[in-house]
Write a protein that holds these residues in place. Structure first.
Motif, PDB file in Angstrom:
ATOM      1  N   ALA A  35       0.841  -1.211   0.000  1.00 49.20           N
ATOM      2  CA  ALA A  35       0.000   0.000   0.000  1.00 49.20           C
ATOM      3  C   ALA A  35       0.869   1.252   0.000  1.00 49.20           C
ATOM      4  CB  ALA A  35      -0.941   0.001   1.203  1.00 49.20           C
ATOM      5  N   GLY A  36       2.043   1.180   0.595  1.00 49.88           N
ATOM      6  CA  GLY A  36       2.971   2.300   0.608  1.00 49.88           C
ATOM      7  C   GLY A  36       3.530   2.614  -0.771  1.00 49.88           C
ATOM      8  N   LYS A  37       3.366   1.680  -1.694  1.00 54.72           N
ATOM      9  CA  LYS A  37       3.802   1.877  -3.082  1.00 54.72           C
ATOM     10  C   LYS A  37       2.610   2.201  -3.979  1.00 54.72           C
ATOM     11  CE  LYS A  37       7.560  -1.314  -2.303  1.00 54.72           C
ATOM     12  NZ  LYS A  37       7.978  -2.694  -2.390  1.00 54.72           N
ATOM     13  N   GLY A  38       1.472   2.546  -3.351  1.00 50.45           N
ATOM     14  CA  GLY A  38       0.288   2.927  -4.122  1.00 50.45           C
ATOM     15  C   GLY A  38      -0.567   1.771  -4.601  1.00 50.45           C
ATOM     16  N   MET A  39      -0.322   0.575  -4.096  1.00 46.79           N
ATOM     17  CA  MET A  39      -1.092  -0.587  -4.540  1.00 46.79           C
ATOM     18  C   MET A  39      -2.375  -0.735  -3.719  1.00 46.79           C
ATOM     19  SD  MET A  39       1.920  -3.279  -5.431  1.00 46.79           S
ATOM     20  CE  MET A  39       0.988  -4.179  -6.664  1.00 46.79           C
ATOM     21  N   ALA A  40      -3.343  -1.448  -4.295  1.00 49.84           N
ATOM     22  CA  ALA A  40      -4.629  -1.700  -3.642  1.00 49.84           C
ATOM     23  C   ALA A  40      -4.830  -3.205  -3.520  1.00 49.84           C
ATOM     24  CB  ALA A  40      -5.771  -1.088  -4.456  1.00 49.84           C
ATOM     25  N   GLN A  41      -5.626  -3.591  -2.547  1.00 55.64           N
ATOM     26  CA  GLN A  41      -5.972  -4.997  -2.397  1.00 55.64           C
ATOM     27  C   GLN A  41      -7.197  -5.291  -3.256  1.00 55.64           C
ATOM     28  OE1 GLN A  41      -6.658  -5.041   1.847  1.00 55.64           O
ATOM     29  NE2 GLN A  41      -4.632  -5.914   2.240  1.00 55.64           N
ATOM     30  N   CYS A  42      -7.119  -6.361  -4.034  1.00 54.63           N
ATOM     31  CA  CYS A  42      -8.223  -6.808  -4.873  1.00 54.63           C
ATOM     32  C   CYS A  42      -8.669  -8.164  -4.345  1.00 54.63           C
ATOM     33  CB  CYS A  42      -7.762  -6.915  -6.328  1.00 54.63           C
ATOM     34  SG  CYS A  42      -8.955  -7.661  -7.457  1.00 54.63           S
ATOM     35  N   TYR A  43      -9.914  -8.230  -3.881  1.00 52.91           N
ATOM     36  CA  TYR A  43     -10.457  -9.469  -3.332  1.00 52.91           C
ATOM     37  C   TYR A  43     -11.246 -10.207  -4.415  1.00 52.91           C
ATOM     38  CZ  TYR A  43      -9.065  -7.973   1.284  1.00 52.91           C
ATOM     39  OH  TYR A  43      -8.313  -7.591   2.373  1.00 52.91           O
ATOM     40  N   ALA A  44     -11.098 -11.525  -4.459  1.00 57.50           N
ATOM     41  CA  ALA A  44     -11.719 -12.382  -5.467  1.00 57.50           C
ATOM     42  C   ALA A  44     -11.416 -11.845  -6.859  1.00 57.50           C
ATOM     43  CB  ALA A  44     -13.225 -12.508  -5.226  1.00 57.50           C
ATOM     44  N   PRO A  45     -10.110 -11.710  -7.191  1.00 56.45           N
ATOM     45  CA  PRO A  45      -9.744 -11.129  -8.478  1.00 56.45           C
ATOM     46  C   PRO A  45     -10.120 -12.025  -9.663  1.00 56.45           C
ATOM     47  CG  PRO A  45      -7.812 -12.028  -7.382  1.00 56.45           C
ATOM     48  CD  PRO A  45      -8.952 -12.138  -6.408  1.00 56.45           C
ATOM     49  N   ASP A  46     -10.549 -11.388 -10.742  1.00 59.75           N
ATOM     50  CA  ASP A  46     -10.793 -12.057 -12.015  1.00 59.75           C
ATOM     51  C   ASP A  46      -9.797 -11.435 -12.991  1.00 59.75           C
ATOM     52  OD1 ASP A  46     -11.622 -12.659 -14.659  1.00 59.75           O
ATOM     53  OD2 ASP A  46     -13.711 -12.876 -14.016  1.00 59.75           O
ATOM     54  N   ALA A  47      -8.713 -12.155 -13.279  1.00 63.74           N
ATOM     55  CA  ALA A  47      -7.627 -11.618 -14.095  1.00 63.74           C
ATOM     56  C   ALA A  47      -8.059 -11.333 -15.531  1.00 63.74           C
ATOM     57  CB  ALA A  47      -6.435 -12.573 -14.091  1.00 63.74           C
ATOM     58  N   VAL A  48      -9.020 -12.088 -16.055  1.00 66.43           N
ATOM     59  CA  VAL A  48      -9.470 -11.880 -17.427  1.00 66.43           C
ATOM     60  C   VAL A  48     -10.315 -10.609 -17.525  1.00 66.43           C
ATOM     61  CG1 VAL A  48     -10.865 -12.841 -19.300  1.00 66.43           C
ATOM     62  CG2 VAL A  48      -9.358 -14.335 -17.975  1.00 66.43           C
ATOM     63  N   LYS A  80     -10.480  -8.306 -15.194  1.00 63.17           N
ATOM     64  CA  LYS A  80      -9.844  -7.236 -14.409  1.00 63.17           C
ATOM     65  C   LYS A  80     -10.830  -6.651 -13.387  1.00 63.17           C
ATOM     66  CE  LYS A  80      -5.866  -6.885 -16.715  1.00 63.17           C
ATOM     67  NZ  LYS A  80      -4.551  -6.706 -16.251  1.00 63.17           N
ATOM     68  N   THR A  81     -11.551  -7.549 -12.703  1.00 60.01           N
ATOM     69  CA  THR A  81     -12.514  -7.117 -11.695  1.00 60.01           C
ATOM     70  C   THR A  81     -12.202  -7.736 -10.342  1.00 60.01           C
ATOM     71  OG1 THR A  81     -14.030  -8.925 -12.228  1.00 60.01           O
ATOM     72  CG2 THR A  81     -14.378  -6.822 -13.387  1.00 60.01           C
ATOM     73  N   CYS A  82     -12.772  -7.107  -9.315  1.00 61.95           N
ATOM     74  CA  CYS A  82     -12.650  -7.563  -7.935  1.00 61.95           C
ATOM     75  C   CYS A  82     -14.046  -7.495  -7.316  1.00 61.95           C
ATOM     76  CB  CYS A  82     -11.739  -6.636  -7.133  1.00 61.95           C
ATOM     77  SG  CYS A  82     -10.175  -6.218  -7.942  1.00 61.95           S
ATOM     78  N   SER A  83     -14.319  -8.377  -6.363  1.00 61.37           N
ATOM     79  CA  SER A  83     -15.591  -8.260  -5.638  1.00 61.37           C
ATOM     80  C   SER A  83     -15.530  -7.099  -4.655  1.00 61.37           C
ATOM     81  CB  SER A  83     -15.939  -9.559  -4.914  1.00 61.37           C
ATOM     82  OG  SER A  83     -14.978  -9.825  -3.906  1.00 61.37           O
ATOM     83  N   SER A  84     -14.298  -6.765  -4.233  1.00 54.98           N
ATOM     84  CA  SER A  84     -14.067  -5.591  -3.387  1.00 54.98           C
ATOM     85  C   SER A  84     -12.605  -5.196  -3.518  1.00 54.98           C
ATOM     86  CB  SER A  84     -14.432  -5.864  -1.929  1.00 54.98           C
ATOM     87  OG  SER A  84     -13.614  -6.873  -1.381  1.00 54.98           O
ATOM     88  N   MET A  85     -12.343  -3.945  -3.171  1.00 57.39           N
ATOM     89  CA  MET A  85     -10.973  -3.441  -3.177  1.00 57.39           C
ATOM     90  C   MET A  85     -10.763  -2.641  -1.894  1.00 57.39           C
ATOM     91  SD  MET A  85     -10.360  -2.304  -7.150  1.00 57.39           S
ATOM     92  CE  MET A  85      -8.561  -2.356  -7.093  1.00 57.39           C
ATOM     93  N   ALA A  86      -9.511  -2.584  -1.457  1.00 55.96           N
ATOM     94  CA  ALA A  86      -9.176  -1.806  -0.264  1.00 55.96           C
ATOM     95  C   ALA A  86      -7.903  -1.016  -0.525  1.00 55.96           C
ATOM     96  CB  ALA A  86      -8.991  -2.727   0.945  1.00 55.96           C
ATOM     97  N   GLY A 112      -5.454  -1.766 -14.049  1.00 53.51           N
ATOM     98  CA  GLY A 112      -6.805  -1.595 -14.581  1.00 53.51           C
ATOM     99  C   GLY A 112      -7.918  -2.360 -13.867  1.00 53.51           C
ATOM    100  N   TYR A 113      -7.664  -2.837 -12.656  1.00 58.36           N
ATOM    101  CA  TYR A 113      -8.718  -3.551 -11.926  1.00 58.36           C
ATOM    102  C   TYR A 113      -9.748  -2.573 -11.365  1.00 58.36           C
ATOM    103  CZ  TYR A 113      -6.446  -8.110 -12.038  1.00 58.36           C
ATOM    104  OH  TYR A 113      -5.919  -9.300 -12.447  1.00 58.36           O
ATOM    105  N   ARG A 114     -11.005  -3.066 -11.237  1.00 65.45           N
ATOM    106  CA  ARG A 114     -12.080  -2.265 -10.665  1.00 65.45           C
ATOM    107  C   ARG A 114     -13.072  -3.189  -9.970  1.00 65.45           C
ATOM    108  NH1 ARG A 114     -16.243  -3.029 -14.269  1.00 65.45           N
ATOM    109  NH2 ARG A 114     -15.590  -3.833 -16.268  1.00 65.45           N
ATOM    110  N   VAL A 115     -13.889  -2.622  -9.113  1.00 64.48           N
ATOM    111  CA  VAL A 115     -14.936  -3.398  -8.467  1.00 64.48           C
ATOM    112  C   VAL A 115     -16.115  -3.444  -9.423  1.00 64.48           C
ATOM    113  CG1 VAL A 115     -16.558  -3.482  -6.531  1.00 64.48           C
ATOM    114  CG2 VAL A 115     -14.191  -2.774  -6.152  1.00 64.48           C
ATOM    115  N   ALA A 116     -16.528  -4.639  -9.780  1.00 67.06           N
ATOM    116  CA  ALA A 116     -17.628  -4.814 -10.727  1.00 67.06           C
ATOM    117  C   ALA A 116     -18.108  -6.249 -10.655  1.00 67.06           C
ATOM    118  CB  ALA A 116     -17.181  -4.467 -12.149  1.00 67.06           C
ATOM    119  N   PRO A 117     -19.344  -6.478 -11.123  1.00 71.72           N
ATOM    120  CA  PRO A 117     -19.872  -7.854 -11.146  1.00 71.72           C
ATOM    121  C   PRO A 117     -19.096  -8.739 -12.106  1.00 71.72           C
ATOM    122  CG  PRO A 117     -21.580  -6.264 -11.840  1.00 71.72           C
ATOM    123  CD  PRO A 117     -20.319  -5.513 -11.584  1.00 71.72           C
TER     124      PRO A 117
END
Length: 171
Positions: free
Chosen positions: A24-37, A39-45, A166-171
């Protein structure tokens, strides 16, 4: 004077992001239940360092797939014993941002929905939640406890992502 400058340099904001929050100190975010194809997450922190050494965790969570509804909530957390720990309070939920189809829901319309969300979360509100990130098969698994009691049914795969991924929270 030199020692004072050295002490300030040693406690720079980037150095405060240690242990489980070092990315997080390098500007990264946590992506939960990532879908690499997709580029979605069920949640991000994401995490912001506070003056007292604690962090503000901004959680962005998909709460409905149809229509797509997203809740954005801030909670104070700290690193303790290698885990990220914090307590969700009712005011965290009532002050949350609610978006449907990518549009902010006006406060007067959001409040009844936020009240229902608070009611649904009543079993965790006011209780300490700690999350440890355990390597597993090339991924990290977020393993949580509620007041020190493990909640294995809540384990989730998590990966650190950068904005350029390019990850985002989305269905």
């Amino acid at each position: 004077m030199f020692l004072a400058l050295l002490a300030v340099a040693a406690f720079s904001p980037a150095n405060a992001y240690v242990g489980p929050l070092a990315p997080a100190g390098k500007g990264m975010a946590q992506c939960y239940a990532p879908d690499a194809v997709a580029k979605t997450c069920s949640s991000m922190a994401t995490y912001h360092l506070n003056a007292d050494g604690s962090f503000t965790n901004k959680a962005t969570v998909l709460i409905s797939k149809s229509p797509p509804a997203i809740l954005e909530m801030n909670t104070n957390v700290e690193i303790r014993n290698g885990a990220v720990c914090g307590t969700i309070r009712e005011e965290n939920i009532s002050g949350a941002r609610l978006m449907v189809n990518g549009t902010d829901v006006p406060t007067d319309q959001a409040q009844p929905v936020l009240a229902r969300i608070a009611s649904g979360m009543a079993s965790v509100v006011g209780h300490e939640i700690c999350t440890a990130y355990i390597p597993s098969g090339g991924n990290l698994v977020a393993k949580g406890t509620l007041d020190g009691v493990p909640k294995p049914d809540q384990d989730q795969v998590m990966q650190w992502v950068s904005a350029s991924d390019g990850y985002r929270v989305a269905p």
